[in-house]
Design a protein around this motif. Structure first.
Motif, mmCIF file in Angstrom:
data_model
loop_
_atom_site.group_PDB
_atom_site.id
_atom_site.type_symbol
_atom_site.label_atom_id
_atom_site.label_comp_id
_atom_site.label_asym_id
_atom_site.label_seq_id
_atom_site.Cartn_x
_atom_site.Cartn_y
_atom_site.Cartn_z
ATOM 1 N N ALA A 16 34.742 41.734 43.274
ATOM 2 C CA ALA A 16 35.918 42.553 42.972
ATOM 3 C C ALA A 16 36.361 43.372 44.183
ATOM 4 O O ALA A 16 37.551 43.453 44.509
ATOM 5 C CB ALA A 16 35.612 43.469 41.790
ATOM 6 N N LEU A 80 42.541 36.335 39.613
ATOM 7 C CA LEU A 80 41.931 37.637 39.927
ATOM 8 C C LEU A 80 42.679 38.330 41.064
ATOM 9 O O LEU A 80 42.940 39.533 41.006
ATOM 10 C CB LEU A 80 40.450 37.461 40.293
ATOM 11 C CG LEU A 80 39.541 37.027 39.132
ATOM 12 C CD1 LEU A 80 38.123 36.775 39.643
ATOM 13 C CD2 LEU A 80 39.527 38.079 38.013
ATOM 14 N N ALA A 84 44.715 41.924 40.996
ATOM 15 C CA ALA A 84 44.472 43.025 41.940
ATOM 16 C C ALA A 84 45.778 43.465 42.595
ATOM 17 O O ALA A 84 46.033 44.664 42.761
ATOM 18 C CB ALA A 84 43.460 42.593 42.999
#
Ligand code: ASP
Ligand code: MG
Length: 403
Positions: A16, A80, A84
């Motif tokens: 992440a 993902l 973000a």
């Protein structure tokens, strides 16, 4: 306003925190008023993990189903990264290979890009979106998902840059650029400001592993300048471009390849056509031969040795056994404990003595040379595998530490 293609490898989006780091780089580029197309690989070791999963279920699964599975890795990372970027407050859309217009040949697991129909990407850019594209994948004429072979996302990025005449194509990775030798092994390895396509191609095939080979071929064909740089440090990387546009370095790098094997075919008839017939047996099976050495004929026979990729060694030896059974010959031997060490440099074309200097370095290090091959921009030697690291070190020191 410029169009910039940015590609991020698996290690750059591995978790992440790193995904947000990439989102920051991308949005900084966007904030400067550029149109940005981002190509990403699967996170970290995802592709390897997926292959393992497939093997648990069915190691002989069809290539079509393997591609269906492997393409999932990039689907995860584009979503993902887009999430973000949304969180940072920027407009973004993620696209799978087929949505981004990647049309490929039908060869599952090693498909070639035939065309990128960039209509959808352009439409999204016109809406001021940052476009995040899944690398490594496309669709074939049966409307099936295909993948481009390991490391294929580099090629996806270059293909988009070529199709859209991008102003810049940046390949972000976990090293700062292209070095004169593997920086993890050679303390004094220096980062290159620039390297030519041809040198990069040699270094890529020689196992320097910063850029996928096909991506460099494609960049050369379409004249796309690439920048290889780190996603972890904010520093300029190495530019890969046409030799004519740069100062030629005598030597750009030293590389080793331990994935080679040497095959020796001993005592075959010394007559016309022998080499032709022998090597056509190998090319018929798509086995690439690299360095070739033929002995002087004596008593009507000669020996021929050559190198192939380690993965082809057993098959190549079996083909040679069959062959000497039909034409006559003494024996075939395989040596897998060898390595190829090479120096590459566009400047050696116009300089004598480069090979001699390399041989001297090996002599000083007491390393025996078993085979030699040269081209305009490369000298390669085959040595014992155990000597490979010492050889790279000695050669690198000779060329880069002395002057
Ligand atoms: N994810 C694919 C691989 O690991 C493609 C890439 O990384 O370029 O080979
Ligand atoms: Mg990968």
């Amino acid at each position: 306003m410029s169009l910039i293609v940015q590609k991020f490898g698996g290690s750059s989006v591995a978790n992440a925190e790193r995904v947000f780091n990439v989102a920051k780089i991308v949005t900084d580029t966007y904030k400067k008023g550029n149109k940005v197309v981002v190509v990403v690989s699967a996170q970290g070791d995802t592709t390897d993990d997926l292959i393992e999963k497939a093997n648990e279920i069915n190691p002989d699964a069809s290539k079509r189903e393997k591609d269906m599975l492997l393409a999932a890795g990039e689907q995860i990372s584009i979503a993902l990264l887009a999430m973000a970027i949304e969180k940072l407050g920027f407009p973004v859309v993620s696209l799978l290979g087929w949505q981004a217009g990647f049309q490929t040949s039908s060869a599952y697991t090693s498909a070639r890009i035939k065309k990128v129909n960039t209509d959808r990407i352009e439409k999204e850019l016109d809406k001021n979106n940052i476009v995040v594209v899944a690398g490594f994948q496309g669709i074939n004429r049966y409307e099936d998902v295909t993948t481009l072979g390991r490391g294929g996302s580099d090629t996806s990025a270059v293909a988009i840059a070529a199709a859209m005449h991008a102003d810049l194509c940046q390949i972000f990775t976990d090293v700062k650029g292209v070095y004169t030798a593997d920086p993890r092994k050679i303390e004094n390895a220096k980062m290159l400001k620039a390297i030519s396509y041809d040198e990069m191609l040699e270094l890529a095939t020689l196992g320097a592993q910063v850029l996928n080979n096909r991506s460099v071929e494609m960049a050369k064909k379409y004249g796309i300048e690439l920048e290889v740089l780190s996603s972890f440090t904010n520093t300029p990387g190495t530019i890969v471009k046409e030799a004519a546009k740069m100062e030629k370095m005598l030597i750009s790098g030293v590389a080793k390849d331990t994935e080679v094997a040497r095959i020796s075919v001993v005592g075959v008839p010394d007559e016309p056509g022998l080499a032709f017939k022998m090597f056509s047996k190998l090319s018929a099976k798509n086995i690439n031969v690299d360095i070739i050495l033929q002995s002087i004929g004596r008593d009507g026979t000669k020996d021929i040795s050559f190198t192939v990729a380690k993965s082809n060694a057993k098959e190549a030896a079996a083909i040679m056994e069959d062959y000497i059974n039909t034409v006559g010959g003494k024996n075939v031997s395989v040596d897998e404990k060898v390595a190829k060490v090479s120096i590459v440099g566009a400047g050696m074309e116009s300089h004598a003595g480069v090979a001699t200097k390399m041989f001297e370095a090996l002599y000083d290090a007491h390393i025996n040379i078993r085979m030699i091959s040269t081209s305009e921009i490369k000298v390669s030697v085959l040595i014992n595998e155990d000597d490979a690291d010492a050889a790279v070190k000695a050669i690198h020191a000779k060329f880069f530490d002395e002057d």
